[in-house]
Design a protein around this motif. Structure first.
Motif, short mmCIF file in Angstrom:
data_model
loop_
_atom_site.label_atom_id
_atom_site.label_comp_id
_atom_site.label_asym_id
_atom_site.label_seq_id
_atom_site.Cartn_x
_atom_site.Cartn_y
_atom_site.Cartn_z
N UNK A 121 -33.91 14.33 22.81
CA UNK A 121 -34.57 13.59 21.73
C UNK A 121 -34.72 14.43 20.45
N UNK A 122 -34.52 15.73 20.56
CA UNK A 122 -34.67 16.60 19.39
C UNK A 122 -33.31 17.07 18.85
N UNK A 123 -32.23 16.60 19.44
CA UNK A 123 -30.89 16.95 18.93
C UNK A 123 -30.50 15.93 17.87
N UNK A 124 -30.37 16.39 16.63
CA UNK A 124 -30.07 15.46 15.54
C UNK A 124 -28.57 15.35 15.29
N UNK A 125 -28.13 14.13 15.02
CA UNK A 125 -26.74 13.86 14.69
C UNK A 125 -26.56 13.79 13.17
N UNK A 126 -25.31 13.79 12.74
CA UNK A 126 -25.05 13.63 11.31
C UNK A 126 -25.46 12.23 10.84
N UNK A 127 -25.31 11.24 11.73
CA UNK A 127 -25.57 9.85 11.35
C UNK A 127 -27.05 9.58 11.09
N UNK A 139 -34.10 5.99 7.08
CA UNK A 139 -35.35 6.75 7.07
C UNK A 139 -35.18 8.18 7.58
N UNK A 140 -34.19 8.41 8.42
CA UNK A 140 -34.01 9.75 8.99
C UNK A 140 -32.69 9.82 9.74
N UNK A 141 -32.34 11.04 10.22
CA UNK A 141 -31.17 11.19 11.07
C UNK A 141 -31.44 10.58 12.44
N UNK A 142 -30.36 10.18 13.07
CA UNK A 142 -30.42 9.65 14.44
C UNK A 142 -30.42 10.83 15.42
N UNK A 198 -20.41 1.15 12.17
CA UNK A 198 -21.21 -0.07 11.95
C UNK A 198 -22.45 0.29 11.13
N UNK A 199 -23.08 1.41 11.47
CA UNK A 199 -24.25 1.86 10.69
C UNK A 199 -23.84 2.24 9.28
N UNK A 231 -31.12 -1.51 16.09
CA UNK A 231 -31.34 -0.17 15.53
C UNK A 231 -32.81 0.08 15.24
N UNK A 232 -33.52 -0.99 14.95
CA UNK A 232 -34.94 -0.85 14.54
C UNK A 232 -35.84 -0.37 15.67
N UNK A 233 -35.37 -0.47 16.92
CA UNK A 233 -36.21 0.02 18.03
C UNK A 233 -36.43 1.54 17.92
N UNK A 234 -35.52 2.21 17.19
CA UNK A 234 -35.67 3.66 16.99
C UNK A 234 -36.86 4.01 16.11
N UNK A 235 -37.40 3.02 15.42
CA UNK A 235 -38.55 3.28 14.52
C UNK A 235 -39.87 2.78 15.12
N UNK A 236 -39.83 2.26 16.34
CA UNK A 236 -41.08 1.82 16.99
C UNK A 236 -41.67 3.02 17.74
N UNK A 237 -42.83 3.47 17.30
CA UNK A 237 -43.42 4.66 17.92
C UNK A 237 -44.38 4.30 19.04
#
Lengths: 192, 192
Positions: free
Chosen positions: A19-25, A31-34, A142-143, B16-22
């Motif tokens: 969950x803490x490994x960030x991708x370029x996308x 709002x932030x990196x995936x 797609x993103x 994709x929006x599920x990634x922003x639900x905390x």
């Protein structure tokens, strides 16, 4: 039984780090990196929903398991952006060591089974793995299309690169998706 | 075909929006709250690894699909913390409306199939759903135990609450996991 469960839980706790490994996308809302854990969830959803794009000999349940496990090695090896300058041979060595360590936390039977599934994915050695790879490459465009270019702009990506790095794996594993995506990419890259 | 694919992609973009639900829960490294997309990935991994804790009549592939889909309604309805004061009747109405809207983005056959799977999970109406629910409730305590209490402290949770809100679903769907977890909880809650 307890020893087996303790090993399984050690693996599952360690997996939290994905969950803490960030991708370029980036997320579609920009709002932030995936991160690689939520990316793994999302491409499993892509694979399930788009299963009718797979060939008839695909076992979607195996594909989902492959995608569930496929990025765990990034806990040790990090993510290598598809459009970055990556030393692929060095990365393969790092990822194999990561697979040894991470799957090695599990009881031997699970270590062997998951490692075999990961090796199959990595080498695209089967129709299941080829569909899994196609889906893994299909989600980021797609993103990017939804956000007016996203990471393509930062990496100065060209249509030729997309044909090679996305088109090859997507058209091999899910030709219908590439047939849909290619004209969208053409339109986008003609404008920039 | 294109119309079908466009509907599928509309759903996948919205997801994709599920990634922003905390969620109330935090990552094991305590760096931030967990989101519902990465949580969904993690509990699928829990379910796969701990499948030997399920009864013999469990279909793990169905369980994985249930867990893949189970939190999507939170895109509209938000997450309701297990230890928070939640109006469960009101939440059920909000979640059903969310399921209508979100699965309704899909082609009808997929809408129907996923909605049935989500209904089955929500009502814990089968051994598969009961195992899925057990796993969903089992993961947060593992993180809390690993971080010296985590969200239990903020919500002033008691062992009695844990027995009711975690013990009941976990012991029903995965009795071996509750047998392992209960003494750990007892030890933890005796100290605070």
């Amino acid at each position: 039984m307890t020893e087996r469960l303790e090993a399984q839980l050690a693996f599952l706790r360690e997996a939290d780090r994905l969950k803490t490994v960030l991708r370029a996308s980036r997320l579609i809302d920009d709002s932030r990196h995936e991160n690689s854990a939520e990316h793994s969830w999302h491409i499993m959803l892509y694979a399930l929903v788009l299963a009718d794009q797979a060939g008839p000999d695909i076992n979607i349940d195996r594909v989902l398991k492959m995608l569930l496990l496929h990025d765990l090695v990034e806990i040790d090896a990090g993510d290598s952006p598809i459009h970055g300058n990556v030393d692929h041979a060095a990365m393969a060595i790092k990822e194999a060591a990561a697979a040894d360590r991470l799957f090695g936390l599990l009881p031997q039977d699970q270590c062997d089974a998951y490692r075999a599934l990961w090796d199959e994915f990595e080498s695209a050695a089967s129709p299941d793995a080829q569909f899994a790879k196609a889906i893994d490459r299909f989600q980021p465009p797609i993103a990017n299309l939804a956000t007016g270019g996203g990471t393509w702009r930062g990496y100065a990506v060209t249509l030729e690169q997309m044909d090679q790095r996305v088109g090859q794996p997507v058209s091999r594993g899910a030709p219908g998706l590439w047939q849909w995506l290619r004209p969208q990419l053409q339109k986008f890259f003609a404008r920039i």
